[in-house]
Design a protein around this motif. Structure first.
Motif, short mmCIF file in Angstrom:
data_model
loop_
_atom_site.label_atom_id
_atom_site.label_comp_id
_atom_site.label_asym_id
_atom_site.label_seq_id
_atom_site.Cartn_x
_atom_site.Cartn_y
_atom_site.Cartn_z
N LEU A 5 8.14 15.18 99.90
CA LEU A 5 9.31 14.97 100.69
C LEU A 5 9.52 16.63 100.89
N SER A 6 9.82 16.79 102.24
CA SER A 6 10.07 17.88 102.47
C SER A 6 10.97 18.46 104.23
N LYS A 7 11.73 19.12 104.01
CA LYS A 7 12.66 18.94 105.33
C LYS A 7 11.73 19.07 106.91
N HIS A 8 9.96 19.23 106.06
CA HIS A 8 9.29 20.17 107.47
C HIS A 8 8.78 18.68 107.93
N ASN A 9 8.79 17.98 107.06
CA ASN A 9 8.13 16.23 107.49
C ASN A 9 8.79 15.81 108.15
N ASP A 10 8.26 14.87 109.28
CA ASP A 10 8.83 13.82 109.83
C ASP A 10 8.85 12.45 108.91
N PHE A 11 10.32 11.43 109.44
CA PHE A 11 9.66 10.46 108.87
C PHE A 11 9.82 9.15 109.54
N ILE A 12 9.75 8.29 109.80
CA ILE A 12 10.07 7.04 110.33
C ILE A 12 10.88 6.18 109.82
N PHE A 13 11.40 5.22 110.57
CA PHE A 13 12.19 4.44 110.28
C PHE A 13 12.94 4.64 108.22
N GLU A 14 13.82 5.57 108.51
CA GLU A 14 13.57 6.58 107.56
C GLU A 14 15.74 5.38 107.64
N ASN A 15 15.78 4.59 108.85
CA ASN A 15 17.87 4.79 109.16
C ASN A 15 17.65 3.36 109.30
N ASP A 16 16.32 2.34 109.22
CA ASP A 16 16.42 0.88 109.33
C ASP A 16 16.08 0.09 107.02
N GLU A 17 16.91 -0.73 107.45
CA GLU A 17 16.43 -1.40 106.51
C GLU A 17 15.47 -2.22 106.43
N LEU A 18 14.13 -2.07 105.90
CA LEU A 18 12.33 -2.95 105.44
C LEU A 18 12.55 -3.98 104.71
N ALA A 19 13.65 -3.98 104.17
CA ALA A 19 13.65 -5.13 103.16
C ALA A 19 14.30 -6.69 103.64
N PHE A 20 14.06 -7.72 103.35
CA PHE A 20 14.48 -8.67 103.51
C PHE A 20 14.91 -9.75 102.60
N LEU A 21 16.45 -10.81 103.23
CA LEU A 21 16.46 -11.75 101.85
C LEU A 21 15.80 -12.14 101.76
N PRO A 22 15.35 -13.36 100.61
CA PRO A 22 14.61 -14.34 100.58
C PRO A 22 14.91 -15.28 101.94
N GLY A 23 13.82 -15.94 101.88
CA GLY A 23 13.81 -17.30 102.87
C GLY A 23 13.55 -15.99 104.67
N GLN A 24 14.43 -14.68 104.28
CA GLN A 24 14.66 -14.83 105.96
C GLN A 24 13.64 -14.05 106.97
N LEU A 25 12.23 -13.77 106.43
CA LEU A 25 10.90 -13.74 107.67
C LEU A 25 10.79 -14.33 107.69
N ARG A 26 10.64 -16.14 106.81
CA ARG A 26 10.45 -17.48 107.03
C ARG A 26 10.93 -18.09 108.25
N GLU A 27 13.20 -17.96 108.46
CA GLU A 27 12.96 -17.56 108.95
C GLU A 27 13.14 -17.00 110.09
N ILE A 28 12.33 -16.03 111.11
CA ILE A 28 12.58 -14.95 112.04
C ILE A 28 11.41 -15.83 112.39
N ALA A 29 10.34 -16.31 111.22
CA ALA A 29 9.31 -17.08 111.97
C ALA A 29 9.17 -17.58 112.81
N ASP A 30 10.12 -18.95 112.12
CA ASP A 30 10.47 -20.38 112.66
C ASP A 30 10.98 -20.03 114.06
N LEU A 31 12.35 -18.82 114.00
CA LEU A 31 12.94 -18.67 115.45
C LEU A 31 11.88 -18.24 116.72
N HIS A 32 11.04 -17.45 115.89
CA HIS A 32 10.56 -17.08 117.06
C HIS A 32 9.07 -17.88 117.80
#
Length: 99
Positions: free
Chosen positions: A18-45
């Motif tokens: 961890l350093s101010k010199h390194n670039d991190f991606i997706f740090e402002n995104d929530e990449l955890a999903f509630l139980p069943g939410q991934l299944r719902e996303i798959a079904d909708l898709h």
């Protein structure tokens, strides 16, 4: 400073300090999903909804939905290809047309 850890094969391996010199991606995104939410996303898709439609319904960003679909594709939990044209799109120009 701490160290970003990457988990692979049950082991945690330090990758980038961890350093101010390194670039991190997706740090402002929530990449955890509630139980069943991934299944719902798959079904909708699989039923033909687009990424923006799913994002609005699930109250997530389009980027979070797309990343979830990529993960679901690797897990072989989606049946419709990621790059499909939904009904109402012209196969030639990729623009909506009225039916």
């Amino acid at each position: 400073m701490g160290v970003v850890k990457f988990k692979t094969n049950g082991r945690v391996i330090p990758i980038i300090p961890l350093s101010k010199h390194n670039d991190f991606i997706f740090e402002n995104d929530e990449l955890a999903f509630l139980p069943g939410q991934l299944r719902e996303i798959a079904d909708l898709h699989n039923y033909g909804m687009t990424v923006p439609e799913i994002a609005e319904l699930e109250r997530r960003t389009k980027k979070e939905i797309l990343l979830a679909l990529i993960e679901l594709a690797y897990q072989e939990k989606i049946t419709k290809p990621l790059a499909f044209l939904p009904k109402g799109y012209s196969e030639i120009s990729n623009e909506r047309y009225l039916i």
